[in-house]
Design an enzyme around this catalytic site. Sequence first.
Site, mmCIF file in Angstrom:
data_model
loop_
_atom_site.group_PDB
_atom_site.id
_atom_site.type_symbol
_atom_site.label_atom_id
_atom_site.label_comp_id
_atom_site.label_asym_id
_atom_site.label_seq_id
_atom_site.Cartn_x
_atom_site.Cartn_y
_atom_site.Cartn_z
ATOM 1 N N GLY A 175 0.818 -1.203 0.000
ATOM 2 C CA GLY A 175 0.000 0.000 0.000
ATOM 3 C C GLY A 175 0.853 1.255 0.000
ATOM 4 C CB SER A 176 0.011 4.708 1.004
ATOM 5 O OG SER A 176 -1.074 4.831 0.103
ATOM 6 C CB THR A 177 4.181 1.654 3.746
ATOM 7 O OG1 THR A 177 3.950 0.401 3.082
ATOM 8 C CG2 THR A 177 3.253 1.790 4.940
#
Length: 485
Positions: free
Chosen positions: A218-220
């Site tokens: 995801g956005s990590t």
Amino acid sequence: MNGPLKRASIACLLMFGLLMVNINYLQAVRADQLREDPRNNRNFYARYEVERGRITAGNEVLAESVEKPDSDFRFQRKYPHGPLYAHVTGFFSPESESAIERSRDSLLDGSDPSLLVRRSIDLFTNKATKGANVDLTIVPKAQEAGYEALRRSGKRGAVVAIAPKTGAILAMVSVPTYDPNELSGTNKGDVFGRYAELDKNKNKPLINRVIDRTYPPGSTFKALTMAAYLEEDPSRGPSTMVEAPQLLDLPNTSADLPNYGGSACGAGRVTLQFALERSCNTPFGAMGMELGYDKMLEQAKKFGIGGEPLEIPMGVAGSGIGPKEDAAALAQASIGQRSNQMTPLQMAMIAAGIANDGKVMKPYLINKIADAEGGEVETAKPEELTTAISPEAADKLQQMMVSVVNNGTATAARIPGVEVGGKTGTAETAEGQAPHAWFISFADVKDPEVAVAVLVESGSAGTDASGGHTAAPIAKAVMEAVLDR
């Protein structure tokens, strides 16, 4: 010599010859197979004759062998903290081992060649052979903090903490877990029955989610995309302006890339710092397409992704950004979706590398190994794995990740008096369940002592759109434990 006697002599010689061939075949060719045959009860009893060494973490005993009086077995393995360290120590069952118990088995049981001198001295002094003691890098307070915080969430997940400057693993938690004492008894029926139950459990408690399983990050993963973007052009920094449309047009497809929930990202043109703070999808998708697959792959490799398989000493599942596809697929991979798959340990390495001015250290779990009398056998030597980004790019990214915690989606990770950097993430899953919640972080920026990655399976639901609500507080608890706050 008459005929019958001659024939009898030849027959005897042939039988002796066949007997010698059979003996050599059994002792040389099939020796290992026979030794490991589960029907060989001699090996079964021999497993419990030697006092295996302790597994410790500082002053905490995580595993030890205790005597069994009035029993057919001299020793049995015990794990004082049960489930807390199960995925670190592993178990020692009648026919197998796992985790540290397996990866350092020959040292723990005293048979390793490096212990030859110790065994020789014990033989001369008529002492019973004892295994070597294995001391781990785990910080008990951090392990307990991560375990309790993740367990309270009621979700499956993983927590891992690393010392950025050395690569030492300070905490490694996987939930659900199991009690290694139940798999380390001497009654085969009880042990094998319990193992079968755990293996069939749909929640897979035997799997160490930190190193054995990969997930879409995801956005990590935007931290890595940002690192590549900063590295490509040293003039770029937190205040650099980029386009941030509500929808990003993806080539050769009608499925354009939106921001989370279809929301806008500022006024459509924002700074890099704002894009990271708000975790906007569209600017990062555009960055990935502008950089191209080869540069994204190169940056991933510099963080240790897709290189030689890691051993800590347990083997670590391989992470990767996926195969080279079209620009639309690359845009999705650049925000941590599509074929992008990471272990929590790998995401902690990314956070640690950013915190450590761009240097990624090789992660390790064993601090030192000593023989039964305290003589040094092995001591950890921190090793640089890669240089992921320049110190200048790392400094810019540190500033932006601190702003994510202070002003963006990760305010739940704030620690008074400490500069914490972080990045939240929400990862869509193929199972149609709630998205996974992620958070990567480090503290303190000026003198980083800890980097953390938290994954909470199906932990992003309702108003929790980024992992900031579920995963960030868990990371905070671990960082506070390491920093003794």
